[in-house]
Design a protein around this motif. Structure first.
Motif, PDB file in Angstrom:
ATOM      1  N   VAL A  16       0.819  -1.234  -0.035  1.00  0.00           N
ATOM      2  CA  VAL A  16      -0.021   0.076   0.020  1.00  0.00           C
ATOM      3  C   VAL A  16       0.961   1.109   0.077  1.00  0.00           C
ATOM      4  O   VAL A  16       0.489   2.289  -0.605  1.00  0.00           O
ATOM      5  CB  VAL A  16      -0.935  -0.162   1.163  1.00  0.00           C
ATOM      6  CG1 VAL A  16      -1.788   1.219   1.285  1.00  0.00           C
ATOM      7  CG2 VAL A  16      -1.836  -1.085   1.207  1.00  0.00           C
ATOM      8  N   ARG A  17       2.118   1.240   0.844  1.00  0.00           N
ATOM      9  CA  ARG A  17       2.764   2.303   0.922  1.00  0.00           C
ATOM     10  C   ARG A  17       3.524   2.580  -0.423  1.00  0.00           C
ATOM     11  O   ARG A  17       3.546   3.644  -1.019  1.00  0.00           O
ATOM     12  CB  ARG A  17       3.886   2.081   1.996  1.00  0.00           C
ATOM     13  CG  ARG A  17       3.252   2.197   3.394  1.00  0.00           C
ATOM     14  CD  ARG A  17       4.530   1.850   4.296  1.00  0.00           C
ATOM     15  NE  ARG A  17       5.507   3.048   4.572  1.00  0.00           N
ATOM     16  CZ  ARG A  17       5.146   4.174   4.756  1.00  0.00           C
ATOM     17  NH1 ARG A  17       4.212   4.275   5.820  1.00  0.00           N
ATOM     18  NH2 ARG A  17       6.045   5.262   4.950  1.00  0.00           N
ATOM     19  N   ALA A  18       4.033   1.588  -1.164  1.00  0.00           N
ATOM     20  CA  ALA A  18       4.693   1.655  -2.353  1.00  0.00           C
ATOM     21  C   ALA A  18       3.579   2.040  -3.550  1.00  0.00           C
ATOM     22  O   ALA A  18       3.886   3.328  -4.261  1.00  0.00           O
ATOM     23  CB  ALA A  18       5.149   0.264  -2.894  1.00  0.00           C
ATOM     24  N   ALA A  19       2.203   1.755  -3.362  1.00  0.00           N
ATOM     25  CA  ALA A  19       1.366   2.357  -4.218  1.00  0.00           C
ATOM     26  C   ALA A  19       1.126   3.628  -4.127  1.00  0.00           C
ATOM     27  O   ALA A  19       0.778   4.244  -5.019  1.00  0.00           O
ATOM     28  CB  ALA A  19       0.062   1.469  -3.993  1.00  0.00           C
ATOM     29  N   ALA A  20       1.383   4.322  -2.803  1.00  0.00           N
ATOM     30  CA  ALA A  20       0.866   5.534  -2.449  1.00  0.00           C
ATOM     31  C   ALA A  20       2.224   6.566  -2.609  1.00  0.00           C
ATOM     32  O   ALA A  20       2.111   7.567  -2.463  1.00  0.00           O
ATOM     33  CB  ALA A  20       0.463   5.700  -1.173  1.00  0.00           C
ATOM     34  N   GLY A  21       3.312   5.813  -3.222  1.00  0.00           N
ATOM     35  CA  GLY A  21       4.460   6.360  -3.398  1.00  0.00           C
ATOM     36  C   GLY A  21       5.205   6.931  -2.175  1.00  0.00           C
ATOM     37  O   GLY A  21       6.048   7.789  -2.204  1.00  0.00           O
ATOM     38  N   LYS A  22       5.082   6.213  -1.109  1.00  0.00           N
ATOM     39  CA  LYS A  22       5.890   6.348  -0.020  1.00  0.00           C
ATOM     40  C   LYS A  22       6.969   5.257  -0.004  1.00  0.00           C
ATOM     41  O   LYS A  22       6.767   4.257  -0.364  1.00  0.00           O
ATOM     42  CB  LYS A  22       4.947   6.099   1.325  1.00  0.00           C
ATOM     43  CG  LYS A  22       3.896   7.412   1.538  1.00  0.00           C
ATOM     44  CD  LYS A  22       3.198   6.972   2.895  1.00  0.00           C
ATOM     45  CE  LYS A  22       2.156   7.554   3.133  1.00  0.00           C
ATOM     46  NZ  LYS A  22       1.437   7.340   4.282  1.00  0.00           N
ATOM     47  N   PRO A  23       7.992   5.472   0.784  1.00  0.00           N
ATOM     48  CA  PRO A  23       9.005   4.518   1.182  1.00  0.00           C
ATOM     49  C   PRO A  23       8.443   3.225   1.895  1.00  0.00           C
ATOM     50  O   PRO A  23       7.626   3.244   2.801  1.00  0.00           O
ATOM     51  CB  PRO A  23       9.947   5.195   1.941  1.00  0.00           C
ATOM     52  CG  PRO A  23       9.501   6.308   2.625  1.00  0.00           C
ATOM     53  CD  PRO A  23       8.380   6.911   1.646  1.00  0.00           C
ATOM     54  N   ALA A  24       8.799   2.242   1.624  1.00  0.00           N
ATOM     55  CA  ALA A  24       8.332   0.944   1.987  1.00  0.00           C
ATOM     56  C   ALA A  24       8.465   0.835   3.545  1.00  0.00           C
ATOM     57  O   ALA A  24       7.444   0.272   4.380  1.00  0.00           O
ATOM     58  CB  ALA A  24       9.046  -0.173   1.237  1.00  0.00           C
ATOM     59  N   PHE A  25       9.456   1.392   4.089  1.00  0.00           N
ATOM     60  CA  PHE A  25       9.794   1.514   5.267  1.00  0.00           C
ATOM     61  C   PHE A  25       8.719   2.604   6.006  1.00  0.00           C
ATOM     62  O   PHE A  25       9.049   3.717   5.658  1.00  0.00           O
ATOM     63  CB  PHE A  25      11.148   1.512   5.824  1.00  0.00           C
ATOM     64  CG  PHE A  25      11.736   0.491   6.266  1.00  0.00           C
ATOM     65  CD1 PHE A  25      11.736  -0.235   7.534  1.00  0.00           C
ATOM     66  CD2 PHE A  25      12.522  -0.355   5.077  1.00  0.00           C
ATOM     67  CE1 PHE A  25      12.468  -1.309   7.765  1.00  0.00           C
ATOM     68  CE2 PHE A  25      13.220  -1.426   5.342  1.00  0.00           C
ATOM     69  CZ  PHE A  25      13.016  -2.067   6.669  1.00  0.00           C
ATOM     70  N   GLY A  26       7.905   2.236   6.982  1.00  0.00           N
ATOM     71  CA  GLY A  26       6.933   3.441   7.621  1.00  0.00           C
ATOM     72  C   GLY A  26       7.941   3.669   8.890  1.00  0.00           C
ATOM     73  O   GLY A  26       8.957   2.851   9.377  1.00  0.00           O
TER      74      GLY A  26
END
Lengths: 748, 127
Positions: free
Chosen positions: A488-498
């Motif tokens: 989900v993070r990747a899809a939102a353009g965020k780094p995989a590591f929260g």
């Protein structure tokens, strides 16, 4: 060595046993057929907090059992099941089993598995019988929990070295490793870092190997290693799976502190780590004046071993460094000082350092509290004397006043020193998180980086002990609800590591503890929909963002789609807020959809003293805690409106706030009843603001809190009392309580 | 002690091992040859630390100058170094000597990186 997890274990066991007692009492009070909701909530909270704690510490049996128990209780709470006699029997039996399990785990004895699984089966049977859709069984919860146990076999994986690389690294570090003096070899530029690395015993068991860290450090720059073997027991008594060595390192090179911290990232929470930058001048001076440094060491040992890195600490560390392995007593002293930080840590291990030759002594909290109390009395006496002194005329009056002024100064210092004795760095709370975050992340299949900052921020021990649970809830929530899965993070353009960030800092007389994440943020629409479905909000009510955020603090509110072992039953947030409030603090929430959320807890540094604004109402004086005050103002009659049946309101920055007349609330004859002749203190609590109408403002002062409950009894709207300089008693207002009472009245 | 196998901590130095294979099981000081050589095994990590510890304990009070052969060491971590450091320190306090035999880059590197080279009495620079 000092703060191993057993310290938290002790606290957990203590709290759990207490909680079980209250759960038992509540169960016994529970009426069959017509149960009191508050009692069920109490019982439920006990099960929930034991589940949370045991999951954190990896007591998977207990976590799994309490999960079943909690599921049953949740059915009760939601009203979909009724309390029957067999059920209350079963619940009482569960209390016994839980107690037995806790005792077994505490004594490191095996748990009576048969008894537990039998009862767990009964619990689940009952859930399955009554509810059409059987709730989550304990099965899936137990399986992942089993994988929590740290595997020792992780460690060696990090060890193999290629021969060539190892040799060259060793070559680089060899200069310092054997030599007695930490000189900086010529030609080396960049910063010099002093690192004190004292692992706790469990370091190996957590899969950490200092050797790997040293190797990484040696890659960063020129590394000089000093080992401290003082704690190393004789071979026969040495548990090879425990770490008994400690190190002082000096790293020279173009290295940022961040890079060093990164090396120790995985050991965070499993060691005492101090990183300080040293410049050449400091070191030389410290080395030259070795004895002076020794003095400084004693001083720092007397207060707190984990004081923030300062010049003194640099000197201290240098003293140890320069003395090397030969200076056994010096090193032992430092260790003794750190031991004093965790009074509970060693009690159960039977490894108490001898008091005589260590730089610190262990003192029971009761003694410090007594001291604190006496100092409080002294402060009051001193204030009385000062007031008297101001009234005295005559030849000796001036001298008396000078003496009194000095007394006041000394008193303040005394008070501060005694308070400092009770202060501990918040790292005692923070250090439990790395493990928890790692385990949770693993279990939930999320990638999470935990950032801890401001660990050295000190606060009162009592506050420290009580802030742990709320923080655990917040961090759990962040991980479970906040941080999204990597996809989900990747899809939102965020780094995989929260990232989950815990921060602590001093703000004025308060400490602010922040839990923030870069996860999904709160879903306002979903919260609102849920609240509407539950009838908490009318279908057409329009709420501001802040009001929506308030909803998550209501008991029983959770938007999680399914309950998990981690969180999602909505007990968390209301408990968090209640705990924070009990400490005289407040919690604020900022969140942005898709960007993350941030909880800020503001707490007083100590519970013994409060910063207050004294206000006059008639002949009485009241203290309003400064933390509740927004501002004070004089009203114009034109600003005040009267609403039929709902009292008076005044306009304040575009808002209408109700006016609470303190003289009416407390039945005092005021100097004035005209709003424009007195003053209004705008105070905040429970997320709402009110205007407190008083005659006059007197001044701001720190007051020593005297418990009203202990000396008299609980009074609604009053959180305590204090004794003023003239010997009279002033009540300290409980602003949230007043607001609650006022809103109840307004509704009625 | 009796069921020791390679990789579980310690074993005989290679030359003597075969000759004594049969009697090993009955001996109490199974890890020393008469000349007093104690050989570290390839794996000296925390995973094998229990065996290493018992091996070291057996030769702790070996009265003659004990040679510790490190040549076989492939993998070593802090737990292993810690055990060996405790061993060496205790031998010293008993007034007993040890002598290092063989070379192992992994061993030397670990000892230096962890700052225990001096404690172990290793040469200043790894050989």
């Amino acid at each position: 060595m000092t703060v191993d997890l057993t310290q938290f274990h002790d606290a957990f066991f203590e709290e759990s046993f207490e909680a079980l007692d209250s759960m038992e009492a509540a169960l016994l009070k529970l009426d069959i057929g017509a149960p009191d909701r508050e009692l069920i909530n109490t019982i439920f909270r006990v099960a929930h907090s034991i589940k949370g704690g045991s999951a954190t510490f990896g007591f998977s049996d207990i976590a799994s059992f309490t999960h079943s128990l909690e599921t049953l209780l949740d059915e009760l709470r939601s009203g979909s099941m009724q309390v029957t006699l067999p059920m209350s029997d079963l619940l009482l039996k569960s209390v016994d089993v839980l107690r037995a399990m806790l005792r077994a785990v505490q004594a490191k004895q095996p748990v009576d598995a048969q008894r537990v699984s039998d009862l767990q089966f009964d619990l689940e049977l009952m859930i399955a019988q009554k509810s059409a859709a059987p709730a989550v069984s304990a099965g899936p919860a137990a399986a992942p929990a089993a994988s929590l146990a740290p595997s020792a076999s992780q460690a060696p994986a990090a060890s193999p070295v290629s021969g060539a690389a190892a040799a060259s690294i060793a070559d680089r570090s060899a200069t310092g490793a054997g030599g007695p003096e930490p000189t900086t070899p010529a030609g080396l530029t960049g910063r010099r870092w002093q690192i004190s690395f004292r692992p706790y015993r469990e370091l190996f068991a957590r899969g950490n190997d200092p050797l790997r860290m040293m190797r990484e450090l040696a890659d960063l720059g020129h590394l000089v290693v000093r080992v401290d073997t003082m704690a190393l027991p004789p071979l026969s008594e040495l548990d090879p799976s425990e770490c008994h060595l400690a190190w002082t390192l000096e790293l020279t090179g173009d290295v940022r502190e961040e890079a060093i911290r990164q090396v120790f990232e995985w050991a965070e929470g499993d060691c005492e780590l101090m990183i300080a930058q040293i410049d050449a001048g400091t070191t030389t001076a410290a080395l030259d004046a070795n004895s002076a440094a020794a003095g400084a060491r004693t001083a720092s040992a007397g207060t707190s071993a984990s004081a923030p890195a300062s010049a003194t600490d640099n000197a201290t560390a240098d003293a140890i460094l320069s003395a090397g392995p030969a200076s056994a007593p010096a090193v032992a002293k430092t260790e003794g000082a750190s031991k004093a930080d965790g009074p509970k840590a060693d009690a159960k291990e039977g490894q108490v350092t001898s008091i005589g030759d260590s730089g610190s002594i262990r003192v029971s909290v009761e003694k410090i509290d007594e001291l604190m109390n006496t100092v409080g009395e002294l402060v009051i006496t001193q204030a009385m004397l000062s007031q008297l002194g101001a009234q005295i005329e005559g030849a000796t009056a001036e001298k008396l006043r000078a003496g009194l002024a000095q007394l006041e100064r000394n008193m303040r210092e005394l008070q501060e020193s005694v308070m400092r004795v009770r202060m501990l760095p918040i790292t005692f709370v923070f250090s439990r998180f790395p493990r928890m975050v790692r385990d949770l992340a693993q279990r939930l299949g999320k990638q999470i980086e935990l950032k801890l900052t401001g660990e050295q921020t000190e606060l009162d021990k009592t506050v420290l002990e009580k802030i742990g649970d709320p923080l655990v809830h917040l961090v759990r929530n962040s991980i479970d609800h906040g941080i999204e899965s990597p996809e989900v993070r990747a899809a939102a353009g965020k780094p995989a590591f929260g990232t989950v960030h815990l921060d602590a800092c001093h703000r004025g007389g308060n400490i602010a503890v922040e839990v923030s994440d870069d996860g999904a943020g709160l879903d306002k629409d979903r919260i609102l929909a849920k609240a509407r479905a539950r009838g908490l909000v009318g279908p057409n009510d329009q709420l501001t963002d802040e009001q929506i955020h308030e909803l998550i603090f209501l008991p029983g509110f959770s938007t999680a789609e399914k309950t998990t072992d981690v969180s999602g039953r909505g007990v968390g947030m209301d408990v968090v807020r209640r705990n924070v409030k009990e400490l005289g603090g407040k919690i604020e929430l900022r969140t942005e959809r898709g960007k993350g959320s941030r909880f800020v807890i503001t707490l007083p540094l100590t519970l013994a003293i409060v910063d207050g604004q004294s206000v006059a109402v008639g002949s009485e004086t009241y203290i309003v805690p400064l933390i509740s005050i927004v501002e004070s103002m004089q009203l114009k009659s034109s600003n005040v409106s009267r609403l039929s049946g709902r009292g008076e309101v005044f306009s304040f920055r575009g808002d209408y706030l109700p006016i609470i007349r303190l003289h009416e609330l407390y039945g005092v004859e005021p100097h004035t009843r005209n709003l424009h002749e007195g003053l209004v203190v705008v105070a905040e609590g429970e997320g709402r603001r009110v205007g407190l109408f008083v005659d006059d403002l007197l001044g701001q002062q720190q007051v020593v809190i005297k418990s009203l409950e202990a000396n008299y009894g609980h009074v609604e709207g009053v959180s305590g009392a204090t004794i003023l300089g003239d010997g009279s008693v002033a009540l300290i207002l409980d602003v949230p309580g007043i607001i609650r009472a006022a809103s109840l009245r307004a509704v009625a | 002690m009796k069921k020791r196998k390679q990789g579980t901590g310690v074993r005989h130095s290679r030359t003597k091992a075969h000759a004594r294979a049969k009697s090993r099981a009955r001996r109490t000081k199974a890890n020393t040859t008469p000349g007093g050589v104690f050989a570290l095994s390839a794996d000296c990590t925390v995973a094998a630390s229990a065996a290493l510890k018992s091996g070291l304990l057996e030769v702790l009070r070996e009265p003659t100058c004990l040679a510790v052969d490190i040549a076989a060491v492939q993998r070593i971590d802090t737990a292993g170094i810690q055990l060996i450091a405790a061993f060496v320190r205790e031998r010293q306090s008993l007034g007993l000597q040890i002598e290092w035999r063989g070379t192992a880059p992994a061993f030397a590197s670990a000892a230096h990186l962890l700052g225990v080279a001096a404690v172990l009495g290793l040469p200043e620079r790894p050989s």
